[in-house]
Design a protein around this motif. Structure first.
Motif, PDB file in Angstrom:
ATOM      1  N   ALA A 134       4.649  77.916 -40.703  1.00 23.31           N
ATOM      2  CA  ALA A 134       5.738  79.051 -39.703  1.00 23.31           C
ATOM      3  C   ALA A 134       6.840  78.309 -39.521  1.00 23.31           C
ATOM      4  CB  ALA A 134       5.648  78.954 -38.305  1.00 23.31           C
ATOM      5  N   ILE A 135       6.644  76.458 -39.203  1.00 23.46           N
ATOM      6  CA  ILE A 135       8.121  75.421 -39.367  1.00 23.46           C
ATOM      7  C   ILE A 135       8.587  75.097 -40.502  1.00 23.46           C
ATOM      8  CG2 ILE A 135       8.371  72.837 -38.764  1.00 23.46           C
ATOM      9  CD1 ILE A 135       5.574  72.838 -37.001  1.00 23.46           C
ATOM     10  N   GLU A 136       8.312  75.077 -41.924  1.00 20.65           N
ATOM     11  CA  GLU A 136       8.104  75.319 -42.888  1.00 20.65           C
ATOM     12  C   GLU A 136       9.807  76.496 -43.416  1.00 20.65           C
ATOM     13  OE1 GLU A 136       5.485  75.278 -46.315  1.00 20.65           O
ATOM     14  OE2 GLU A 136       5.037  73.393 -45.873  1.00 20.65           O
ATOM     15  N   LYS A 137       8.980  77.647 -42.640  1.00 18.82           N
ATOM     16  CA  LYS A 137      10.404  78.482 -42.519  1.00 18.82           C
ATOM     17  C   LYS A 137      11.246  78.678 -41.859  1.00 18.82           C
ATOM     18  CE  LYS A 137      10.554  83.435 -42.251  1.00 18.82           C
ATOM     19  NZ  LYS A 137       9.919  84.815 -41.939  1.00 18.82           N
ATOM     20  N   PHE A 138      10.641  77.595 -40.948  1.00 16.08           N
ATOM     21  CA  PHE A 138      12.459  77.738 -40.451  1.00 16.08           C
ATOM     22  C   PHE A 138      13.244  76.072 -40.784  1.00 16.08           C
ATOM     23  CE2 PHE A 138      14.696  76.208 -36.301  1.00 16.08           C
ATOM     24  CZ  PHE A 138      14.602  77.479 -36.115  1.00 16.08           C
ATOM     25  N   LEU A 139      12.394  75.432 -41.368  1.00 20.69           N
ATOM     26  CA  LEU A 139      13.298  74.266 -41.561  1.00 20.69           C
ATOM     27  C   LEU A 139      14.405  74.575 -43.114  1.00 20.69           C
ATOM     28  CD1 LEU A 139      10.520  71.478 -41.591  1.00 20.69           C
ATOM     29  CD2 LEU A 139      12.850  71.717 -40.247  1.00 20.69           C
ATOM     30  N   GLU A 140      13.213  75.562 -43.560  1.00 21.44           N
ATOM     31  CA  GLU A 140      14.160  76.549 -44.954  1.00 21.44           C
ATOM     32  C   GLU A 140      15.275  77.282 -44.829  1.00 21.44           C
ATOM     33  OE1 GLU A 140      10.911  78.710 -46.777  1.00 21.44           O
ATOM     34  OE2 GLU A 140      10.167  77.160 -47.649  1.00 21.44           O
ATOM     35  N   HIS A 141      15.900  77.010 -43.522  1.00 15.80           N
ATOM     36  CA  HIS A 141      16.970  78.037 -42.550  1.00 15.80           C
ATOM     37  C   HIS A 141      17.216  77.403 -41.988  1.00 15.80           C
ATOM     38  CE1 HIS A 141      15.774  81.835 -44.750  1.00 15.80           C
ATOM     39  NE2 HIS A 141      14.388  81.320 -44.990  1.00 15.80           N
ATOM     40  N   GLU A 142      16.967  75.913 -41.507  1.00 20.19           N
ATOM     41  CA  GLU A 142      17.797  75.534 -40.074  1.00 20.19           C
ATOM     42  C   GLU A 142      19.404  75.233 -40.442  1.00 20.19           C
ATOM     43  OE1 GLU A 142      17.055  71.104 -40.551  1.00 20.19           O
ATOM     44  OE2 GLU A 142      16.724  71.354 -43.270  1.00 20.19           O
ATOM     45  N   THR A 143      19.952  75.814 -41.547  1.00 18.85           N
ATOM     46  CA  THR A 143      21.752  75.705 -41.254  1.00 18.85           C
ATOM     47  C   THR A 143      21.884  76.810 -41.282  1.00 18.85           C
ATOM     48  OG1 THR A 143      21.731  75.681 -43.542  1.00 18.85           O
ATOM     49  CG2 THR A 143      21.682  73.487 -42.547  1.00 18.85           C
ATOM     50  N   GLU A 144      21.117  77.830 -40.712  1.00 18.62           N
ATOM     51  CA  GLU A 144      21.880  78.868 -40.761  1.00 18.62           C
ATOM     52  C   GLU A 144      21.776  79.803 -39.482  1.00 18.62           C
ATOM     53  OE1 GLU A 144      19.886  81.924 -43.280  1.00 18.62           O
ATOM     54  OE2 GLU A 144      19.420  80.165 -44.735  1.00 18.62           O
ATOM     55  N   ALA A 145      22.075  78.816 -38.423  1.00 16.68           N
ATOM     56  CA  ALA A 145      21.869  78.986 -36.405  1.00 16.68           C
ATOM     57  C   ALA A 145      21.135  80.444 -36.262  1.00 16.68           C
ATOM     58  CB  ALA A 145      23.288  79.681 -36.336  1.00 16.68           C
ATOM     59  N   PHE A 146      19.774  79.741 -36.895  1.00 21.14           N
ATOM     60  CA  PHE A 146      18.327  80.455 -35.718  1.00 21.14           C
ATOM     61  C   PHE A 146      18.442  79.595 -34.424  1.00 21.14           C
ATOM     62  CE2 PHE A 146      18.353  82.939 -39.533  1.00 21.14           C
ATOM     63  CZ  PHE A 146      17.633  84.243 -39.695  1.00 21.14           C
ATOM     64  N   ASP A 147      18.215  80.023 -33.536  1.00 26.28           N
ATOM     65  CA  ASP A 147      17.784  79.187 -32.503  1.00 26.28           C
ATOM     66  C   ASP A 147      16.553  79.275 -32.419  1.00 26.28           C
ATOM     67  OD1 ASP A 147      19.944  79.478 -31.582  1.00 26.28           O
ATOM     68  OD2 ASP A 147      20.246  81.948 -30.853  1.00 26.28           O
ATOM     69  N   SER A 148      15.853  80.312 -32.679  1.00 22.28           N
ATOM     70  CA  SER A 148      14.224  79.917 -32.762  1.00 22.28           C
ATOM     71  C   SER A 148      13.513  80.709 -33.521  1.00 22.28           C
ATOM     72  CB  SER A 148      13.648  80.856 -31.137  1.00 22.28           C
ATOM     73  OG  SER A 148      14.162  82.376 -31.626  1.00 22.28           O
ATOM     74  N   LEU A 149      12.304  80.578 -33.072  1.00 26.05           N
ATOM     75  CA  LEU A 149      11.684  81.555 -34.153  1.00 26.05           C
ATOM     76  C   LEU A 149       9.770  82.269 -33.652  1.00 26.05           C
ATOM     77  CD1 LEU A 149       9.780  80.546 -37.561  1.00 26.05           C
ATOM     78  CD2 LEU A 149       8.161  81.209 -35.752  1.00 26.05           C
ATOM     79  N   ARG A 150       9.034  83.368 -33.411  1.00 22.76           N
ATOM     80  CA  ARG A 150       8.902  84.099 -33.009  1.00 22.76           C
ATOM     81  C   ARG A 150       7.528  84.412 -34.445  1.00 22.76           C
ATOM     82  NH1 ARG A 150       9.761  86.141 -26.547  1.00 22.76           N
ATOM     83  NH2 ARG A 150      10.372  84.142 -26.321  1.00 22.76           N
ATOM     84  N   SER A 151       5.922  83.846 -34.028  1.00 16.21           N
ATOM     85  CA  SER A 151       4.785  84.898 -34.132  1.00 16.21           C
ATOM     86  C   SER A 151       4.952  86.450 -34.373  1.00 16.21           C
ATOM     87  CB  SER A 151       3.847  84.536 -34.878  1.00 16.21           C
ATOM     88  OG  SER A 151       3.885  83.859 -33.225  1.00 16.21           O
ATOM     89  N   VAL A 152       4.829  87.493 -35.288  1.00 14.18           N
ATOM     90  CA  VAL A 152       4.381  88.858 -34.779  1.00 14.18           C
ATOM     91  C   VAL A 152       3.661  89.599 -36.119  1.00 14.18           C
ATOM     92  CG1 VAL A 152       7.076  89.028 -34.424  1.00 14.18           C
ATOM     93  CG2 VAL A 152       6.907  88.867 -36.523  1.00 14.18           C
ATOM     94  N   THR A 153       3.435  90.143 -35.431  1.00 10.95           N
ATOM     95  CA  THR A 153       2.438  91.596 -36.300  1.00 10.95           C
ATOM     96  C   THR A 153       2.928  92.902 -36.108  1.00 10.95           C
ATOM     97  OG1 THR A 153       0.621  91.722 -34.220  1.00 10.95           O
ATOM     98  CG2 THR A 153       0.245  89.345 -35.768  1.00 10.95           C
TER      99      THR A 153
END
Length: 265
Positions: A134-153
């Motif tokens: 999950a952290i890797e995914k957020f870091l891969e997109h860190e310059t794309e102005a995402f404020d947060s990440l949430r796990s979902v099913t």
């Protein structure tokens, strides 16, 4: 502050926060109750301390006893959360607002968090590999102005067929939770009564399973919320949706954890 104007995240200041208040009613003393040989919160702490990205793992609790348990299992617990934000209806926002205020007042500026990772004790079957993914995914997109990440099913019930009881006519009138939707293959095609069409043409809906949340500190401080305007998804499987709010759910989660540990041995 650790956050950079470009949106880049300081890898040295990615911190986990494990919320562990006392006073659980569904399962008494839940956060420190033995779960497969460890206090429940210890599994979340372990995911933080074993992560290759998380540099510090904190526990936010209102209990001196829980504080001792947290420290024994490798977390930092340098403060007690005030009672006024530790009750049944206290919010995640209050938790993080308090944590960031404490960090600003007690830590040097260069150690201020650049990214917060919420690891709830109530997800003991979560693995460190999933946390890092999950952290890797957020870091891969860190310059794309995402404020947060949430796990979902995927939602395990059909949300289009869920309703509120209308507060003006609570004994008779139903109000759809989702009154209008669109065709999954053509978002321009509006469906005005999704409760009455084939579910195959409706878009998929996902449930926040609360296994992993990532939050930029600026989302808390500048937007006054945890999710923000742009929230990244981290999709998990339909099996990753266990609650442990009752003794029966607790027993099922322990069974799942034992199988998980046996498979990893």
């Amino acid at each position: 502050m650790a956050a950079e104007p470009s949106g880049k995240i300081d890898r040295a200041c990615i911190y986990a926060v494990v919320p562990a208040r006392s006073g659980s009613k569904g399962v008494t003393g839940k956060n420190v109750k033995d779960f497969c040989g460890k206090p429940l919160m210890a599994w979340a702490i372990e995911n933080g301390t074993k992560s290759k990205y998380i540099k510090r793992t904190f526990v936010s609790t209102d209990s001196p006893d829980y504080q001792k348990v947290a420290i024994h299992h490798g977390a930092e617990a340098p403060f007690l959360r005030p009672a006024e934000i530790s009750h049944d209806t206290a919010t995640d926002f209050q938790l993080f607002e308090h944590f960031l205020k404490w960090m600003k007042e007690n830590e040097p500026a260069e150690k201020y968090p650049s990214l917060l990772v919420q690891l709830r004790p109530t997800a003991p079957c979560l693995t460190v590999e999933t946390v890092d993914a999950a952290i890797e995914k957020f870091l891969e997109h860190e310059t794309e102005a995402f404020d947060s990440l949430r796990s979902v099913t995927p939602a395990d019930h059909e949300p289009f067929n869920m309703y509120f009881m209308d507060p003006k006519e609570p004994s008779t009138k139903l109000t759809p939770i989702i009154p209008v939707s669109y065709h999954k293959d053509d978002p321009s095609q509006i469906i005005t009564e999704p409760q009455s069409v084939a579910r195959q043409i409706l878009p998929k809906i996902y449930w926040h399973n609360a296994y992993i949340d990532l939050i930029r500190p600026a989302t808390i401080l500048e937007q006054g919320c945890c999710m923000g305007k742009r929230c990244m998804s981290f999709l998990m499987g339909p099996e990753d949706n266990a609650d442990i709010d009752t003794p029966e759910q607790w027993a099922m989660a322990e069974e799942k954890k034992r199988a998980q540990l046996a498979a990893a041995a």
